[in-house]
Design an enzyme around this catalytic site. Structure first.
Site, short mmCIF file in Angstrom:
data_model
loop_
_atom_site.label_atom_id
_atom_site.label_comp_id
_atom_site.label_asym_id
_atom_site.label_seq_id
_atom_site.Cartn_x
_atom_site.Cartn_y
_atom_site.Cartn_z
N ASP A 29 0.81 -1.19 0.13
CA ASP A 29 -0.16 0.07 0.09
C ASP A 29 0.99 1.12 0.06
OD1 ASP A 29 -3.20 0.43 1.09
OD2 ASP A 29 -1.88 2.19 1.03
N ASN A 86 -12.99 -3.25 2.15
CA ASN A 86 -13.82 -2.27 2.46
C ASN A 86 -15.12 -2.44 1.15
OD1 ASN A 86 -12.69 -1.50 4.60
ND2 ASN A 86 -11.27 -0.23 3.54
N HIS A 99 -10.08 -5.33 -3.41
CA HIS A 99 -8.79 -5.57 -2.91
C HIS A 99 -8.91 -5.92 -1.46
CE1 HIS A 99 -9.59 -1.08 -2.75
NE2 HIS A 99 -9.22 -1.13 -1.45
P1 AMP Z 1 -9.96 1.40 0.19
O1 AMP Z 1 -9.79 2.70 0.98
O2 AMP Z 1 -10.26 0.13 0.91
O3 AMP Z 1 -10.50 1.34 -1.22
O4 AMP Z 1 -8.22 1.19 -0.15
C1 AMP Z 1 -7.60 1.78 -1.32
C2 AMP Z 1 -6.17 1.56 -0.78
O5 AMP Z 1 -5.30 2.01 -1.96
C3 AMP Z 1 -5.77 2.69 0.16
O6 AMP Z 1 -5.12 2.17 1.22
C4 AMP Z 1 -4.38 3.62 -0.58
O7 AMP Z 1 -3.36 3.87 0.13
C5 AMP Z 1 -4.06 2.40 -1.60
N1 AMP Z 1 -3.35 2.93 -2.72
C6 AMP Z 1 -4.15 4.01 -3.56
N2 AMP Z 1 -3.18 4.19 -4.64
C7 AMP Z 1 -2.20 3.35 -4.33
C8 AMP Z 1 -1.12 3.03 -5.36
N3 AMP Z 1 -0.81 3.79 -6.57
N4 AMP Z 1 -0.16 1.96 -4.90
C9 AMP Z 1 -0.48 1.26 -3.86
N5 AMP Z 1 -1.48 1.55 -3.15
C10 AMP Z 1 -2.30 2.43 -3.56
#
Ligand code: AMP
Length: 113
Positions: A29, A86, A99
């Protein structure tokens, strides 16, 4: 429509990938909330958990098994970890390609925020 996690799956956007096979990609992440915080993403685009059908049951199994494997590789299997999915606004979903969060390396709190 463009999708951030499809772009990572396809290698169009860089990520710290820790595991990849035909079914899932696991990467760190970008804003880690724990010493280990990785995302397990299916290679198939599915927007939310609401969009899963019975035919996708195997995908969820592969996501959980990939997270289990990475937990061992990260050395957090014995200390413990949390897996999180989520869904939509109240669930805190911000990327609309399902995810599984794998978080570990510290003690988790309950209830979650
Ligand atoms: P959610 O809020 O459950 O949709 O989680 C999305 C997650 O994706 C968050 O924890 C972000 O920090 C992560 N995220 C967003 N963009 C990226 C990226 N380019 N690479 C890795 N993680 C990411």
């Amino acid at each position: 429509m463009s999708c951030l996690f499809c772009d990572i799956v396809e290698g169009k956007i860089p990520a710290q990938i820790v595991k990849k096979d035909d079914h899932v990609v696991v990467f760190r992440d970008i804003q880690p909330q724990a010493p280990t915080h990785v995302l397990v993403v299916p290679t198939k685009h599915i927007s939310t958990i609401n969009d899963l059908t019975g035919q996708d049951a195997a995908i969820i199994g592969k996501m959980v098994m990939a997270a289990q494997e990475v937990a061992v590789a990260e050395g957090i299997d014995e200390s413990g970890y949390r897996m999180v999915l989520n869904c939509n606004k109240d669930g805190g979903q911000s990327v609309f390609h399902i995810h599984l969060h794998l978080l570990g390396g510290r003690t988790m709190q309950w209830p979650p925020g």
